[in-house]
Enzyme design. Structure first.
Site, PDB file in Angstrom:
ATOM      1  N   SER A 142       0.853  -1.205  -0.049  1.00 35.49           N
ATOM      2  CA  SER A 142       0.116   0.145  -0.093  1.00 35.49           C
ATOM      3  C   SER A 142       0.796   1.209  -0.003  1.00 35.49           C
ATOM      4  CB  SER A 142      -0.825  -0.072   1.139  1.00 35.49           C
ATOM      5  OG  SER A 142      -1.495   1.354   1.610  1.00 35.49           O
ATOM      6  N   TYR A 155      -2.003  -0.876  10.410  1.00 31.42           N
ATOM      7  CA  TYR A 155      -2.017  -1.209   8.839  1.00 31.42           C
ATOM      8  C   TYR A 155      -0.945  -0.541   8.616  1.00 31.42           C
ATOM      9  CZ  TYR A 155      -3.793  -1.242   4.384  1.00 31.42           C
ATOM     10  OH  TYR A 155      -4.175  -1.282   2.765  1.00 31.42           O
TER      11      TYR A 155
END
Length: 260
Positions: A142, A155
């Site tokens: 990401s 995350y």
């Protein structure tokens, strides 16, 4: 020839994973689909891929929080399909909260599924790739593997870890015919983001499209989300012989988010 290869894609019953499965299958690549569907629904999906693209396809709903299940997933795939040539670690979950108030069970789950599962899948798939003298490992990280955002401690930690893991694996596999790369997408247009957009629209009394534009441009200069199929096409390129010298890279697809 890629049409003789087998790809295992975690989290491939929806979103980026499913779009990638269609892109690869269209090139004749056989598939090991994985996701949270009940077994009968997953087998139905695999059969639909086989019928549509004329490939071999199977389904497994292994629990990625369980190391033994991951081992079974890889061994089952190799036994049934003959090999796992391409491993795409795509499965991921998210939870947002301040670090101070972040629930322990959410932290553990995000680290397990977004990071540890990728490591274990690689660990079990590597001997097969090394014996074949060829392999492609692609970790769907990401933009949050490169930068931070508030309320995303778990995350960001997991995705940064995935980028670091990618670099180590690339070094260890450099002479084995195996490349290892991480893709770092920014905003991706999947149904998962719709609730967030709708909440902005309702709060500010603006249209869905206006809220979507606001959400995207708050982070990235390019005022549009990426289609999941674009990630699939990039993954296909990384599997090709043209990309054989690309390894150990964290490759942004982020609309210039990290260029700022």
């Amino acid at each position: 020839m890629l049409n003789q290869k087998v790809a295992l894609i975690t989290g491939s019953t929806s979103g980026i994973g499913l779009a990638t499965a269609h892109v690869l299958a269209a090139q004749g690549i056989s598939l090991v689909l994985h996701g949270l569907l009940p077994t009968h629904e997953g087998k139905k999906l695999a059969n639909e891929f086989s019928a549509q693209y004329g490939i071999n396809a199977m389904f497994d709903n292994a629990d990625l929080m369980n190391v033994e299940s991951i081992e079974c997933l890889i061994r089952h795939a190799i036994k049934q399909m003959g090999s796992v040539d391409i491993l795409i670690n795509n499965a991921g979950i998210q939870h947002t909260e301040s670090a101070e108030n972040f629930p322990l069970e959410k932290w553990n789950a995000i680290i397990a599924i977004n990071l540890s599962a990728a490591f274990h899948a690689v660990q079990y798939a590597l001997p097969n790739m090394k014996s074949n003298g060829w392999g492609r490992i692609i970790n769907v990280a990401s933009v949050h593997g490169l930068v931070g955002s508030v309320n995303k401690s778990a995350y960001c930690a997991a995705k940064h870890g995935l980028v670091g893991l990618t670099k180590v694996l690339a070094l260890e596999c450099a002479e084995q015919g195996i490349t290892v790369n991480a893709i770092c997408p920014g905003w991706v247009d999947t149904p998962l983001i719709n609730d967030q957009i709708s909440a902005i629209a309702k709060k500010q009394d603006i249209t869905f499209e206006a809220a979507k534009y606001q959400l995207v441009t708050a982070k990235q200069p390019l005022p549009e989300m990426m289609a999941p199929e674009q990630i699939g096409e990039f993954i296909l390129f990384l599997c090709s012989d043209s990309a054989r010298s690309i390894t150990g890279s964290a490759l942004p697809m982020d609309g210039a988010w990290t260029a700022q």
